[in-house]
Design an enzyme around this catalytic site. Structure first.
Site, PDB file in Angstrom:
ATOM      1  N   LYS A  99       0.837  -1.217   0.000  1.00  0.00           N
ATOM      2  CA  LYS A  99       0.000   0.000   0.000  1.00  0.00           C
ATOM      3  C   LYS A  99       0.872   1.267   0.000  1.00  0.00           C
ATOM      4  CE  LYS A  99      -1.775  -1.082   4.027  1.00  0.00           C
ATOM      5  NZ  LYS A  99      -0.993  -2.294   4.359  1.00  0.00           N
ATOM      6  N   ARG A 121      12.097  -5.443   4.408  1.00  0.00           N
ATOM      7  CA  ARG A 121      11.838  -4.023   4.136  1.00  0.00           C
ATOM      8  C   ARG A 121      12.864  -3.131   4.836  1.00  0.00           C
ATOM      9  NH1 ARG A 121       6.082  -1.516   5.193  1.00  0.00           N
ATOM     10  NH2 ARG A 121       6.282  -2.708   7.118  1.00  0.00           N
ATOM     11  N   ARG A 131      12.188  -1.130  10.392  1.00  0.00           N
ATOM     12  CA  ARG A 131      11.157  -0.787  11.391  1.00  0.00           C
ATOM     13  C   ARG A 131      11.169  -1.814  12.512  1.00  0.00           C
ATOM     14  NH1 ARG A 131       5.638   0.382   8.143  1.00  0.00           N
ATOM     15  NH2 ARG A 131       4.844  -0.915   9.818  1.00  0.00           N
ATOM     16  N   ARG A 191       0.925  -8.953  13.827  1.00  0.00           N
ATOM     17  CA  ARG A 191       0.297  -7.951  12.944  1.00  0.00           C
ATOM     18  C   ARG A 191      -0.598  -8.638  11.912  1.00  0.00           C
ATOM     19  NH1 ARG A 191       5.195  -4.971  10.588  1.00  0.00           N
ATOM     20  NH2 ARG A 191       3.676  -3.804   9.379  1.00  0.00           N
TER      21      ARG A 191
HETATM   22  P1  AP5 Z   1       5.001  -1.532   1.731  1.00  0.00           P
HETATM   23  O1  AP5 Z   1       4.550  -0.741   0.545  1.00  0.00           O
HETATM   24  O2  AP5 Z   1       5.836  -0.837   2.739  1.00  0.00           O
HETATM   25  O3  AP5 Z   1       3.756  -2.280   2.370  1.00  0.00           O
HETATM   26  P2  AP5 Z   1       2.507  -1.705   3.206  1.00  0.00           P
HETATM   27  O4  AP5 Z   1       1.296  -2.403   2.689  1.00  0.00           O
HETATM   28  O5  AP5 Z   1       2.501  -0.223   3.193  1.00  0.00           O
HETATM   29  O6  AP5 Z   1       2.885  -2.324   4.607  1.00  0.00           O
HETATM   30  P3  AP5 Z   1       2.951  -1.707   6.088  1.00  0.00           P
HETATM   31  O7  AP5 Z   1       3.680  -2.746   6.889  1.00  0.00           O
HETATM   32  O8  AP5 Z   1       3.496  -0.333   6.116  1.00  0.00           O
HETATM   33  O9  AP5 Z   1       1.494  -1.738   6.453  1.00  0.00           O
HETATM   34  P4  AP5 Z   1       0.933  -1.813   7.846  1.00  0.00           P
HETATM   35  O10 AP5 Z   1      -0.468  -1.582   7.467  1.00  0.00           O
HETATM   36  O11 AP5 Z   1       1.169  -2.994   8.665  1.00  0.00           O
HETATM   37  O12 AP5 Z   1       1.763  -0.736   8.662  1.00  0.00           O
HETATM   38  P5  AP5 Z   1       1.422   0.739   9.067  1.00  0.00           P
HETATM   39  O13 AP5 Z   1       2.660   1.511   8.987  1.00  0.00           O
HETATM   40  O14 AP5 Z   1       0.202   1.218   8.369  1.00  0.00           O
HETATM   41  O15 AP5 Z   1       5.799  -2.821   1.173  1.00  0.00           O
HETATM   42  C1  AP5 Z   1       6.396  -3.749   2.051  1.00  0.00           C
HETATM   43  C2  AP5 Z   1       7.742  -4.237   1.461  1.00  0.00           C
HETATM   44  O16 AP5 Z   1       7.510  -4.923   0.241  1.00  0.00           O
HETATM   45  C3  AP5 Z   1       8.704  -3.083   1.113  1.00  0.00           C
HETATM   46  O17 AP5 Z   1      10.011  -3.496   1.405  1.00  0.00           O
HETATM   47  C4  AP5 Z   1       8.531  -2.887  -0.394  1.00  0.00           C
HETATM   48  O18 AP5 Z   1       9.724  -2.425  -0.997  1.00  0.00           O
HETATM   49  C5  AP5 Z   1       8.184  -4.295  -0.859  1.00  0.00           C
HETATM   50  N1  AP5 Z   1       7.234  -4.292  -1.968  1.00  0.00           N
HETATM   51  C6  AP5 Z   1       6.148  -3.479  -2.127  1.00  0.00           C
HETATM   52  N2  AP5 Z   1       5.490  -3.794  -3.264  1.00  0.00           N
HETATM   53  C7  AP5 Z   1       6.167  -4.839  -3.809  1.00  0.00           C
HETATM   54  C8  AP5 Z   1       5.972  -5.632  -4.996  1.00  0.00           C
HETATM   55  N3  AP5 Z   1       4.938  -5.414  -5.827  1.00  0.00           N
HETATM   56  N4  AP5 Z   1       6.847  -6.639  -5.241  1.00  0.00           N
HETATM   57  C9  AP5 Z   1       7.893  -6.882  -4.400  1.00  0.00           C
HETATM   58  N5  AP5 Z   1       8.138  -6.154  -3.282  1.00  0.00           N
HETATM   59  C10 AP5 Z   1       7.281  -5.149  -2.988  1.00  0.00           C
HETATM   60  O19 AP5 Z   1       0.988   0.532  10.604  1.00  0.00           O
HETATM   61  C11 AP5 Z   1       1.928   0.229  11.601  1.00  0.00           C
HETATM   62  C12 AP5 Z   1       1.211   0.135  12.947  1.00  0.00           C
HETATM   63  O20 AP5 Z   1       0.584   1.405  13.256  1.00  0.00           O
HETATM   64  C13 AP5 Z   1       0.071  -0.871  13.022  1.00  0.00           C
HETATM   65  O21 AP5 Z   1       0.542  -2.173  13.336  1.00  0.00           O
HETATM   66  C14 AP5 Z   1      -0.795  -0.276  14.153  1.00  0.00           C
HETATM   67  O22 AP5 Z   1      -0.219  -0.540  15.402  1.00  0.00           O
HETATM   68  C15 AP5 Z   1      -0.678   1.235  13.909  1.00  0.00           C
HETATM   69  N6  AP5 Z   1      -1.747   1.756  13.048  1.00  0.00           N
HETATM   70  C16 AP5 Z   1      -1.583   2.360  11.819  1.00  0.00           C
HETATM   71  N7  AP5 Z   1      -2.778   2.704  11.318  1.00  0.00           N
HETATM   72  C17 AP5 Z   1      -3.711   2.331  12.223  1.00  0.00           C
HETATM   73  C18 AP5 Z   1      -5.135   2.405  12.257  1.00  0.00           C
HETATM   74  N8  AP5 Z   1      -5.831   2.949  11.240  1.00  0.00           N
HETATM   75  N9  AP5 Z   1      -5.762   1.910  13.335  1.00  0.00           N
HETATM   76  C19 AP5 Z   1      -5.094   1.367  14.373  1.00  0.00           C
HETATM   77  N10 AP5 Z   1      -3.742   1.260  14.400  1.00  0.00           N
HETATM   78  C20 AP5 Z   1      -3.057   1.732  13.333  1.00  0.00           C
END
Ligand code: AP5
Length: 210
Positions: free
Chosen positions: A14, A125, A158, A169
């Site tokens: 995402k 990542r 991270r 997660r």
């Molecule tokens: P990346 O694009 O970074 O993936 P992502 O879907 O953004 O993953 P996140 O881990 O950031 O999502 P998340 O939802 O768990 O974390 P968030 O920060 O929102 O890609 C991942 C890897 O794959 C990268 O290395 C990239 O290079 C590679 N990649 C990407 N596309 C690729 C492809 N097509 N092919 C190959 N490789 C690829 O949340 C963190 C924490 O914050 C949560 O656990 C929670 O505690 C809190 N939080 C955040 N939002 C909320 C909410 N709304 N409510 C409650 N808690 C929340």
């Protein structure tokens, strides 16, 4: 406001896509994960209370997240085009977004991907500490090891991408996801994107929808 929300498991891509779309097409991109990590670095009350949830792979409580996103969206012009990445994560968050007077969720795009791919995406990542640009040690390596191609900043892992937290997660995601998809499906706003393709192929698909 014209809002698209990106839904999907941790590591489904995402953030990679949303950052690219924001850089190229000027979407306002809000990643709630990035907002919380900045709050932790700034030692704000939100950051202090969120840290313990994030370190354990749990969701931060809905009321905190709803306030955070309302605060981010309220100063924007009605003509703004917005990508939300990581919000909503629960049905109460989705309902709160729909209740905001000046926002309109046009579509929810679900990044669909087999769970087996996610562990290696997350544990490999790396993220630029300065500008947040995402990399992957195997799939999207920087030109120079541990240095950001965009700004020269250092790349870090991270703390919640360690294997022991990643499992939790994914479990938390699976508990919430079906209900959230049902919520947008019932409103006829759900699109599903095959996220197990190259970054470029996914990007082209998203451009058709956005
Ligand atoms: P990346 O694009 O970074 O993936 P992502 O879907 O953004 O993953 P996140 O881990 O950031 O999502 P998340 O939802 O768990 O974390 P968030 O920060 O929102 O890609 C991942 C890897 O794959 C990268 O290395 C990239 O290079 C590679 N990649 C990407 N596309 C690729 C492809 N097509 N092919 C190959 N490789 C690829 O949340 C963190 C924490 O914050 C949560 O656990 C929670 O505690 C809190 N939080 C955040 N939002 C909320 C909410 N709304 N409510 C409650 N808690 C929340």
């Amino acid at each position: 406001m014209d809002l698209s929300v990106f839904l999907g498991a941790p590591g489904s891509g995402k953030g990679t896509q949303a950052k690219r779309l924001a850089q190229t097409y000027g979407f306002h991109h809000f990643s709630t994960g990035d907002m919380l990590r900045s709050a932790i670095v700034g030692n704000t009350p939100v950051g202090i209370s969120a840290k313990k949830f994030m370190d354990n792979g749990e969701l931060v409580p809905d009321e905190v997240m709803i306030r955070l996103i309302e605060g981010a969206l309220s100063p924007l012009k009605p003509s703004s085009k917005i990508l939300l990445d990581g919000f909503p994560r629960t049905v109460p968050q989705a309902e709160a977004l729909d209740k905001q007077a000046h926002t309109q969720v046009r579509q929810a795009i679900f990044f669909q991907i087999p769970e087996s791919v996610l562990i290696s995406r997350l544990t490999g990542r790396r993220t630029c500490q300065k500008c947040g640009e995402p990399y992957h040690v195997l799939f999207l390596p920087p030109q120079k090891e541990n240095v950001c191609d965009r700004c020269g900043g250092p790349l870090i892992q991270r703390s919640d991408d360690k294997e022991e937290v990643v499992g939790r997660r994914l479990q938390v995601f699976n508990q919430q996801n079906a209900a959230l998809l049902d919520y947008y499906r019932a409103k006829n706003k759900l699109s599903q994107c095959d996220a197990n393709q190259s970054v470029d192929a996914i990007y082209q698909k998203l451009l058709e929808w956005l």
